[in-house]
Scaffold this motif. Structure first.
Motif, short mmCIF file in Angstrom:
data_model
loop_
_atom_site.label_atom_id
_atom_site.label_comp_id
_atom_site.label_asym_id
_atom_site.label_seq_id
_atom_site.Cartn_x
_atom_site.Cartn_y
_atom_site.Cartn_z
N GLY A 64 45.54 41.49 34.74
CA GLY A 64 46.88 40.96 34.57
C GLY A 64 47.78 41.86 33.75
O GLY A 64 49.00 41.91 33.95
N ARG A 70 36.29 30.50 41.48
CA ARG A 70 37.37 30.25 40.49
C ARG A 70 37.15 31.07 39.24
O ARG A 70 38.08 31.65 38.67
N LEU A 104 38.13 34.71 40.05
CA LEU A 104 39.58 34.90 40.10
C LEU A 104 40.20 34.82 38.68
O LEU A 104 41.08 35.61 38.32
N GLU A 105 39.73 33.89 37.90
CA GLU A 105 40.28 33.78 36.54
C GLU A 105 39.93 34.99 35.71
O GLU A 105 40.75 35.50 34.94
N THR A 106 38.73 35.52 35.93
CA THR A 106 38.32 36.72 35.17
C THR A 106 39.13 37.92 35.60
O THR A 106 39.60 38.70 34.76
N MET A 107 39.29 38.11 36.89
CA MET A 107 40.07 39.23 37.37
C MET A 107 41.52 39.11 36.93
O MET A 107 42.17 40.11 36.60
N GLU A 108 42.02 37.90 36.92
CA GLU A 108 43.39 37.71 36.46
C GLU A 108 43.53 38.10 35.00
O GLU A 108 44.50 38.73 34.59
N ARG A 109 42.54 37.77 34.25
CA ARG A 109 42.61 38.08 32.82
C ARG A 109 42.44 39.58 32.59
O ARG A 109 43.05 40.15 31.69
N LYS A 156 49.60 47.91 39.17
CA LYS A 156 48.84 47.57 40.37
C LYS A 156 49.44 48.31 41.60
O LYS A 156 50.67 48.46 41.68
#
Length: 401
Positions: free
Chosen positions: A367, A356, A359-364, A371
Motif C-alpha cells: 500500500g 482475505r 489480500l489484507e497482507t498484500m494491501e498492508r 505500483k
C-alpha cells in the motif's frame, strides 16, 4: 477630820505653809473677809475692782498701782507646797486615780493600716490578731501590739550585696559559686521574692528569729542541691525555666516545715555563668553548640525541600510505568482477541479466510509503494505508470481527500 489619828489628835501642820493660818478667824475666808462687811467685799483679789488689773489686782497691787509679781509668785509657791504636802481629801485622791486609770486605759486604742495585721500580746503571750482599722488591746506594760506588713513584697538577692542585676552590686563568691552534677563550677545569682503569710502572721513573728536570714539560708541550700543534680550545659542553656519553679516549691516546703509563716512568690535566676577564669572557653563551647544546631536546622531544611521533589518524581515514574503496563496488557489482550476471532472464521471457511488474509497482507505491504501494472495477456507490452494518479489522489495536508 479625815486625817485625825485614832486618839483624836490632829497631825501637826507645817509651819509657814498654810495660807489659811490667821485668816479664818471670826468667820473670815481665805481672802481675809467672809464676804459681809470685810475690807475686800468678798473679792479674792483684795480690792473693789475685782478682776481689774489696777483696781484690785490679783498680784496685790491697789487701785491705780502696778501688779505685784512677787506677791503672785509667793502665793503660787504656797499653793504648790500644799499640793506636795499631801493635804488631799480621799475624794480628790480617788478622782485623780480614776483620771489616771482612764487615761491609761484609753492609751490602748491603736490603728492598723490596710497593708498590716496586728498581733495582740498580753503579758508577752499571743492572744489574737486584728484586721485593719481601729482596735484595742491592753496598754503597756500589760499589753503590746506587733504590726506586720503582710501585703508588702520583699526580695532577697543571693550571690551579691545589693541588687545583683543593677550596677554597683558587690559580688559574694561564697554564695554564688556552686558545684554542678558533672563536677563543674557555676556562678549563679538569683533572687527570692516573698511575703508574710496573711493566714498565719503569728508564725512569722514567733516561730523563727532573723526571718530574712533564715529565708536566705534555706534558699541558698535548696539551690545548691538543685544545681548539684544538674549538668553544666543544660544549666547554662535550657534548664533555667525548669529550675525556677522547682526551687520555689522546694524552698516553700522547707519553710513550711519550720512553720515560718512565709509565702514564696517567685524565684528568679538573675545570671548563670561559668567561673570568670574559664568563661571564654565555655562561651566557645556554647557558640559551637549553637553552630551545630544551626547546621542541623539548615540540613533539615534542605532535606525537607529535596525529599518531597524526589518522592514526587518517583511517584510520576511509577504512574508512567503502571500506565505502560496497562497499555501493553490491553494491546496484547486485543491482539489475542482478534487472533481468536480470525481463527474462528478460518475454521468455518479456510479458503475464504486465507484469501482475505492474503489480500489484507498484500494491501498492508504494497500500500505504501509505487505500483506498475502489466497486462501479461497482451502481445504488446503496455506500461501504465500509476505514480501521477497516486500523487494526485493523496489528500492535501489539513484538507479533505
Amino acid at each position: 477630820m479625815p486625817w485625825s489619828k485614832p486618839g483624836g489628835e490632829e497631825p501637826p501642820k507645817p509651819e509657814g505653809n498654810d495660807p489659811s493660818d490667821g485668816k479664818r478667824e471670826n468667820g473670815r475666808g481665805p481672802w481675809g473677809s467672809s464676804g459681809q462687811g470685810g475690807s475686800n467685799n468678798g473679792k479674792p483679789w483684795g480690792g473693789p475692782g475685782g478682776g481689774s488689773p489696777f483696781g484690785g489686782s490679783p498680784f496685790g497691787g491697789g487701785p491705780g498701782k502696778p501688779p505685784d509679781l512677787e506677791a503672785w509668785v509667793r502665793k503660787a509657791q504656797e499653793k504648790l507646797s500644799n499640793l506636795t504636802s499631801g493635804d488631799f481629801s480621799p475624794r480628790v485622791l480617788l478622782l485623780i486615780g480614776a483620771a489616771v486609770c482612764a487615761l491609761w486605759l484609753a492609751s490602748g486604742f491603736y490603728t492598723i493600716d490596710p497593708n498590716q495585721i496586728g498581733l495582740n500580746l498580753v503579758f508577752g503571750r499571743y492572744v489574737g490578731k486584728t484586721l485593719p482599722g481601729l482596735n484595742y488591746n491592753w496598754p503597756e506594760p500589760v499589753g503590746e501590739v506587733l504590726k506586720l506588713d503582710v501585703t508588702d513584697r520583699n526580695s532577697i538577692d543571693i550571690g551579691a550585696i545589693g541588687r545583683a542585676d543593677e550596677p554597683g552590686a558587690i559580688e559574694v563568691p561564697e554564695e554564688s559559686l556552686m558545684l554542678t552534677g558533672d563536677e563543674n563550677i557555676a556562678d549563679l545569682k538569683f533572687r527570692v521574692i516573698w511575703q508574710i503569710d496573711p493566714a498565719h502572721p503569728e508564725f512569722f513573728a514567733f516561730n523563727i528569729k532573723n526571718q530574712a536570714e533564715t529565708i536566705k539560708a534555706v534558699a541558698e541550700s535548696v539551690m545548691r542541691d538543685i544545681v548539684g543534680h544538674t549538668q553544666i550545659q543544660p544549666l547554662l542553656t535550657v534548664a533555667r525555666k525548669v529550675i525556677e519553679p522547682e526551687a520555689q516549691k522546694a524552698i516553700q516546703k522547707v519553710l513550711d516545715s519550720y512553720g515560718a509563716g512565709v509565702e514564696i512568690l517567685q524565684v528568679q535566676l538573675l545570671s548563670v555563668d561559668p567561673p570568670p577564669t574559664v568563661i571564654a572557653a565555655f562561651r566557645d563551647v556554647t557558640a559551637a553548640q549553637q553552630d551545630q544546631s544551626r547546621f542541623v536546622n539548615e540540613a533539615q531544611g534542605e532535606a525537607n525541600a529535596i525529599v518531597p521533589n524526589a518522592r514526587g518524581e518517583a511517584a510520576r515514574i511509577l504512574n508512567a510505568a503502571e500506565a505502560y503496563r496497562a497499555q501493553t496488557v490491553a494491546e496484547a489482550r486485543g491482539q489475542t482477541a482478534r487472533y481468536l476471532k480470525v481463527f474462528d472464521e478460518y475454521q468455518k471457511a479456510p479458503a475464504v479466510t486465507r484469501e482475505r488474509l492474503y489480500l489484507e497482507t498484500m494491501e498492508r505491504v504494497l500500500g505504501g509503494g509505487d505500483k506498475i501494472i502489466l497486462d501479461k495477456d497482451s502481445a504488446t507490452t503496455s506500461l501504465l505508470p500509476l505514480a501521477p494518479f497516486a500523487t494526485e489522489s493523496k489528500p492535501a495536508p489539513g484538507g479533505n481527500p
